[in-house]
Design a protein around this motif. Structure first.
Motif, PDB file in Angstrom:
ATOM      1  N   MET A   1       0.809  -1.110  -0.059  1.00 15.87           N
ATOM      2  CA  MET A   1      -0.056   0.036  -0.110  1.00 15.87           C
ATOM      3  C   MET A   1       0.821   1.201   0.097  1.00 15.87           C
ATOM      4  N   ASN A   2       0.433   2.364  -0.792  1.00 12.52           N
ATOM      5  CA  ASN A   2       1.362   3.388  -0.776  1.00 12.52           C
ATOM      6  C   ASN A   2       0.384   4.704  -0.332  1.00 12.52           C
ATOM      7  N   TYR A   3       0.942   5.384   0.418  1.00 13.66           N
ATOM      8  CA  TYR A   3       0.115   6.651   0.615  1.00 13.66           C
ATOM      9  C   TYR A   3       1.184   7.988   0.510  1.00 13.66           C
ATOM     10  N   TYR A   4       0.542   8.876  -0.229  1.00  6.26           N
ATOM     11  CA  TYR A   4       1.317  10.014  -0.670  1.00  6.26           C
ATOM     12  C   TYR A   4       0.314  11.311  -0.123  1.00  6.26           C
ATOM     13  N   PRO A   5       1.004  11.773   1.074  1.00  4.26           N
ATOM     14  CA  PRO A   5       0.441  12.890   1.522  1.00  4.26           C
ATOM     15  C   PRO A   5       0.448  14.180   0.736  1.00  4.26           C
ATOM     16  N   PRO A   6      -0.213  15.086   0.953  1.00  3.96           N
ATOM     17  CA  PRO A   6      -0.078  16.270  -0.004  1.00  3.96           C
ATOM     18  C   PRO A   6       1.394  16.998   0.285  1.00  3.96           C
ATOM     19  N   CYS A   7       1.701  17.569  -0.888  1.00  2.16           N
ATOM     20  CA  CYS A   7       3.058  18.362  -0.626  1.00  2.16           C
ATOM     21  C   CYS A   7       2.895  19.681  -1.334  1.00  2.16           C
ATOM     22  N   SER A   8       3.322  20.645  -0.627  1.00  2.00           N
ATOM     23  CA  SER A   8       3.095  22.269  -1.155  1.00  2.00           C
ATOM     24  C   SER A   8       4.048  22.415  -2.091  1.00  2.00           C
ATOM     25  N   ARG A   9       5.163  21.621  -2.410  1.00  3.61           N
ATOM     26  CA  ARG A   9       6.093  21.898  -3.411  1.00  3.61           C
ATOM     27  C   ARG A   9       6.172  20.491  -4.469  1.00  3.61           C
ATOM     28  N   PRO A  10       5.141  20.072  -5.044  1.00  2.00           N
ATOM     29  CA  PRO A  10       5.111  18.882  -5.915  1.00  2.00           C
ATOM     30  C   PRO A  10       6.256  18.832  -6.727  1.00  2.00           C
ATOM     31  N   ASP A  11       6.470  20.056  -7.179  1.00  2.00           N
ATOM     32  CA  ASP A  11       7.422  20.402  -8.177  1.00  2.00           C
ATOM     33  C   ASP A  11       9.020  19.768  -7.748  1.00  2.00           C
ATOM     34  N   LEU A  12       9.224  19.780  -6.566  1.00  2.00           N
ATOM     35  CA  LEU A  12      10.544  19.442  -5.772  1.00  2.00           C
ATOM     36  C   LEU A  12      10.858  18.162  -5.376  1.00  2.00           C
ATOM     37  N   VAL A  13       9.695  17.392  -5.415  1.00  6.05           N
ATOM     38  CA  VAL A  13       9.812  16.017  -4.914  1.00  6.05           C
ATOM     39  C   VAL A  13       9.084  15.063  -5.974  1.00  6.05           C
ATOM     40  N   GLY A  70      12.221 -10.209 -23.564  1.00  2.00           N
ATOM     41  CA  GLY A  70      12.105  -8.830 -23.853  1.00  2.00           C
ATOM     42  C   GLY A  70      11.020  -8.436 -24.930  1.00  2.00           C
ATOM     43  N   LYS A  71      10.209  -9.526 -25.423  1.00  5.80           N
ATOM     44  CA  LYS A  71       8.987  -9.343 -26.112  1.00  5.80           C
ATOM     45  C   LYS A  71       8.033  -8.430 -25.530  1.00  5.80           C
ATOM     46  N   TYR A  72       7.728  -8.610 -24.386  1.00  3.67           N
ATOM     47  CA  TYR A  72       6.791  -7.904 -23.552  1.00  3.67           C
ATOM     48  C   TYR A  72       7.794  -6.963 -22.390  1.00  3.67           C
ATOM     49  N   ARG A  73       7.980  -5.683 -22.441  1.00  2.93           N
ATOM     50  CA  ARG A  73       8.904  -4.758 -21.623  1.00  2.93           C
ATOM     51  C   ARG A  73       8.297  -4.570 -20.390  1.00  2.93           C
ATOM     52  N   SER A  74       8.895  -4.503 -19.277  1.00  4.94           N
ATOM     53  CA  SER A  74       8.387  -4.001 -18.200  1.00  4.94           C
ATOM     54  C   SER A  74       8.390  -2.444 -18.173  1.00  4.94           C
ATOM     55  N   VAL A  75       7.127  -1.726 -17.742  1.00  5.11           N
ATOM     56  CA  VAL A  75       6.938  -0.479 -17.823  1.00  5.11           C
ATOM     57  C   VAL A  75       7.558   0.265 -16.644  1.00  5.11           C
ATOM     58  N   GLU A  76       8.362   1.432 -17.252  1.00  2.20           N
ATOM     59  CA  GLU A  76       8.932   2.208 -16.335  1.00  2.20           C
ATOM     60  C   GLU A  76       7.838   3.211 -15.935  1.00  2.20           C
ATOM     61  N   HIS A  77       7.755   3.577 -14.519  1.00  2.00           N
ATOM     62  CA  HIS A  77       6.760   4.424 -13.957  1.00  2.00           C
ATOM     63  C   HIS A  77       7.374   5.194 -12.693  1.00  2.00           C
ATOM     64  N   ARG A  78       6.355   5.859 -12.160  1.00  2.00           N
ATOM     65  CA  ARG A  78       6.945   6.692 -10.956  1.00  2.00           C
ATOM     66  C   ARG A  78       5.444   7.386 -10.521  1.00  2.00           C
ATOM     67  N   ALA A  79       5.607   7.914  -9.268  1.00  2.00           N
ATOM     68  CA  ALA A  79       4.299   8.363  -8.746  1.00  2.00           C
ATOM     69  C   ALA A  79       4.743   9.959  -8.121  1.00  2.00           C
ATOM     70  N   VAL A  80       3.875  10.927  -8.562  1.00  2.00           N
ATOM     71  CA  VAL A  80       4.012  12.256  -8.234  1.00  2.00           C
ATOM     72  C   VAL A  80       3.233  12.509  -7.181  1.00  2.00           C
ATOM     73  N   ALA A  81       3.462  13.674  -6.175  1.00  2.00           N
ATOM     74  CA  ALA A  81       2.809  14.125  -5.217  1.00  2.00           C
ATOM     75  C   ALA A  81       1.776  15.191  -5.849  1.00  2.00           C
ATOM     76  N   HIS A  82       0.617  15.418  -5.011  1.00  2.00           N
ATOM     77  CA  HIS A  82      -0.324  16.501  -5.450  1.00  2.00           C
ATOM     78  C   HIS A  82      -0.289  17.455  -4.219  1.00  2.00           C
ATOM     79  N   GLU A  83      -0.469  18.923  -4.837  1.00  2.00           N
ATOM     80  CA  GLU A  83      -0.101  19.910  -3.814  1.00  2.00           C
ATOM     81  C   GLU A  83      -1.422  20.005  -2.668  1.00  2.00           C
ATOM     82  N   GLU A  84      -2.609  19.703  -3.041  1.00  2.00           N
ATOM     83  CA  GLU A  84      -3.615  19.747  -2.048  1.00  2.00           C
ATOM     84  C   GLU A  84      -4.154  18.416  -1.422  1.00  2.00           C
ATOM     85  N   GLN A  85      -4.081  17.608  -2.420  1.00  2.00           N
ATOM     86  CA  GLN A  85      -4.865  16.204  -2.148  1.00  2.00           C
ATOM     87  C   GLN A  85      -3.722  14.938  -1.661  1.00  2.00           C
ATOM     88  N   ASP A  86      -4.440  14.122  -0.756  1.00  2.00           N
ATOM     89  CA  ASP A  86      -3.516  12.964  -0.452  1.00  2.00           C
ATOM     90  C   ASP A  86      -3.922  11.780  -1.554  1.00  2.00           C
TER      91      ASP A  86
END
Ligand SMILES: O=C(O)CCC(=O)C(=O)O
Ligand SMILES: [Fe+2]
Length: 151
Positions: A1-13, A70-86
């Motif tokens: 389970m992943n929890y991402y709290p709101p972040c006032s500067r999502p551009d920095l993290v 290598g026929k099916y390739r694993s997907v590279e992904h990431r998660a970004v934070a949101h300024e107001e919502q968790d």
């Protein structure tokens, strides 16, 4: 389970650094009403995955990339934070048991399509995965057969 709290500067993290999952398949549920947070890398561009009510996201992991040579390739992904919502997501990883030895399946290589990955135990791979930083698809180097440069 992943929890991402709101972040006032999502551009920095980042909520979660770029990576591919070590699993064969990952089933991901994004909580109802969650802001968009998951992004996948497609043609060198980060593409947001909009949460769809009652839908699951299925991601291909490194194990399936190895099994299919290598026929099916694993997907590279990431998660970004949101300024107001968790945001909450639940990831379920489908992977072999630690003692299972795996490598590309026979139908995915022949004299014209060389084996790109070696055989290893899934437990070895998991250990390598959790003891290294998340850095895009770098963890998969563990399984890659290095092609010699003859030039
Ligand atoms: O929170 C997300 O959408 C991504 C989670 C994830 O990539 C993971 O748990 O491996
Ligand atoms: Fe992931």
């Amino acid at each position: 389970m992943n929890y991402y709290p709101p972040c006032s500067r999502p551009d920095l993290v980042l909520g979660l650094s770029p990576h591919s999952d070590g699993s064969a398949l990952t089933v991901l549920q994004q909580a109802k009403g969650s802001p968009v947070g998951l992004q996948i890398l497609k043609n060198s561009t980060w593409v947001p995955v909009q949460p769809i009510p009652n839908a699951l996201v299925i991601n291909i992991g490194d194990t399936l990339e190895v099994l299919t040579n290598g026929k099916y390739r694993s997907v590279e992904h990431r998660a970004v934070a949101h300024e107001e919502q968790d945001r909450l997501s639940i990831a379920t990883f489908y992977a072999p048991s630690y003692e299972v030895a795996l490598g590309p399946m026979q139908e995915f290589f022949d004299e014209n399509h060389p084996c790109k990955y070696r055989r290893y135990n899934h437990g070895e791979y998991s250990k390598h995965y959790v003891t290294n930083k998340l850095q895009g698809k770098k963890t998969l180097d563990f399984a890659k057969i290095q092609v010699e440069n003859t030039n």
